[in-house]
Structures are given as C-alpha cells and as structure tokens.
Design an enzyme around this catalytic site. Structure first.
Site, short mmCIF file in Angstrom:
data_model
loop_
_atom_site.label_atom_id
_atom_site.label_comp_id
_atom_site.label_asym_id
_atom_site.label_seq_id
_atom_site.Cartn_x
_atom_site.Cartn_y
_atom_site.Cartn_z
N GLY A 266 -7.20 -1.28 1.99
CA GLY A 266 -6.43 -0.36 2.83
C GLY A 266 -6.18 -0.90 4.23
N PHE A 267 -7.08 -1.74 4.70
CA PHE A 267 -6.95 -2.23 6.07
C PHE A 267 -7.42 -3.67 6.19
CE2 PHE A 267 -7.76 2.29 5.98
CZ PHE A 267 -6.72 2.79 6.75
N GLY A 268 -6.81 -4.38 7.12
CA GLY A 268 -7.30 -5.71 7.45
C GLY A 268 -8.40 -5.59 8.49
N GLY A 269 -9.05 -6.71 8.76
CA GLY A 269 -10.01 -6.75 9.87
C GLY A 269 -11.33 -6.03 9.64
N GLY B 258 -10.73 -9.95 1.74
CA GLY B 258 -11.28 -9.05 2.74
C GLY B 258 -12.44 -9.66 3.52
N GLY B 259 -12.24 -9.76 4.83
CA GLY B 259 -13.33 -10.23 5.69
C GLY B 259 -13.69 -11.70 5.54
N GLY C 34 -6.65 -12.69 6.38
CA GLY C 34 -5.62 -12.10 7.23
C GLY C 34 -5.94 -12.31 8.69
N MET D 215 0.84 -1.20 0.00
CA MET D 215 0.00 0.00 0.00
C MET D 215 0.88 1.25 0.00
SD MET D 215 -2.69 -1.10 2.93
CE MET D 215 -3.50 -2.71 2.93
N MET E 261 -12.38 -7.41 -4.37
CA MET E 261 -12.25 -6.86 -3.02
C MET E 261 -13.61 -6.94 -2.33
SD MET E 261 -9.09 -6.18 -2.73
CE MET E 261 -9.34 -5.70 -1.02
#
Ligand code: DX5
Ligand code: ZN
Length: 217
Positions: free
Chosen positions: A142-145, A176-177, A197, A37, A137
C-alpha cells in the site's frame, strides 16, 4: 548470483516521470516495477492504465506490473496491452488463482503471484509450477518507505526449499523496505529480484544506487 534490480516508480517524481524512466534506462536495473493500487485491496490509490502506457513509451526495460487490486482478471488483457511484460496478482485477491495465472501466461506475460506478510509460502505448493515469479511482500502493501519485516528471511528460505523440491523455475522477488542494509542477506537467503523504491529514488545518485544494489555480491 547477482540479483535483478527492479526500481519501483511509486517512489519517483510523478511530475517528471519521463526523466525518472530515462534514469532507470541508463542504470543496471533489469525491470521497472510499477505498483497499481485500487484503494480497496490496499488503503491507497497509486496509478492505472494510462500511466502504465505512458511509462511504456519511454521504458527500455520490461515492465514488472504489481497489481494490488481486487478482481485482477478483469484487467489482465488491458495491462498487457498497456505494456506489461510481467503481471503479478495477489494470492489474497484471487478466488481462482490457477485460472488467473494461466490467463496471464496466455497473454505472453510472465505470471507472478504476490504474498502478503501474513500469507504462508506453503500455500503455493499446488500452484508453484504455474508461477514464473513469487513476490514476497516484506512490508504490508500500500505504501512505499516502510520498514522491512525481518520474518521475510524465513519465508525466502521456505520458498526456496519448495522451489528446489518441486523443480519449479519460479524466481523469488522481494518487495518493500529493501536497501543496502539487507540486500546482501536477501540474496544470500535466495532472492533473485530486489524491488526498491525509496532507497533508490531518494538517494543522491539513483543510477549509482541501482548499480550498487546490483553488485552487492
Ligand atoms: C508497496 C509496493 C512496493 C513499494 C516499495 O506496496 O508494492 O513496490 O513501492 O517501496 P520501498 O522500497 O520504498 O519500500
Ligand atoms: Zn510492488
């Protein structure tokens, strides 16, 4: 078909990266997913070329490098040299996607294209034969979790139709998720590769978690 599992090192302990990679080596994972990123394409900065090289030194699985960066063409060769076997660029970050995908293949890497949640899969119609992997996606990158976006199922079904209609060999990756709560339904809908992740790295026994995801069907 059993899915290919790609643990995302974004959720790993970066201070113990070697151990984390060795853990993935021992699991039934097929790839190591590496999120790059740039703080411009996405509102976060993760890791870059030296870290990809360091991961490669310990990895016994191919590196699936997900570039969340603008102007990826500038860096394709260097990510290949750093150890990538798959390079995925974002549809939204490429002005000349055909050229970019051909460049990735010419480096002897698998060429992936990622779509943000708002980008329709139908936009891939004229490029699907130049793609080895479509990364849908299922969160905003941009972010995990983050929480999985349910509309992803419809996108998988539409993408699967496009792949079947055109005779493309592209694989469908979901990023993602992903967790045990949605893995079976994702595979049922047509997903080939599951990136995970937080679900893996925050679990008590990450190897077992990878193996459970792998054996979901
Ligand atoms: C998000 C990244 C993902 C992320 C997934 O921008 O592309 O690969 O690491 O993390 P989880 O599985 O925690 O949603
Ligand atoms: Zn990713």
């Amino acid at each position: 078909m059993r899915p290919f599992i790609a643990p995302s090192v974004l959720a790993s302990d970066f201070a113990n990266l070697q151990q984390e990679i060795e853990m993935i080596n021992k699991s039934d994972a097929s790839y190591i997913h590496v999120d790059v990123m740039d703080g411009v394409f996405v509102p976060n900065i993760s890791l870059g070329l030296p870290v990809v090289e360091a991961i490669k030194r310990h990895a016994e699985k191919p590196l699936d490098v997900h570039l969340m960066i603008i102007d990826p063409d500038k860096y394709l060769k260097r990510f290949k040299e750093a150890g990538a076997s798959h390079i995925t660029v974002h549809y939204e970050a490429c002005n000349h996607l055909h050229r970019t995908l051909h460049e990735i293949r010419s480096l002897d890497c698998k060429a992936g294209v990622a779509l943000n949640p708002h980008t329709p899969v139908e936009l891939l119609k004229d490029i699907i034969h130049d793609v080895d992997l479509v990364c849908l996606m299922s969160v905003n990158p941009g972010f995990g979790g983050q929480t999985f976006i349910e509309h992803t199922y419809t996108k998988i079904e539409n993408l699967k139709k496009l792949i079947v209609q055109t005779g493309s060999k592209a694989q469908i990756e979901i990023d993602g998720g992903v967790s045990m709560a949605n893995a079976a339904a994702l595979v049922e809908a047509g997903a080939d590769i599951l990136v995970a992740g937080n679900f893996i790295f925050t679990s008590k026994n990450p190897i077992e978690t990878v193996n459970k995801l792998k054996n979901i069907k």
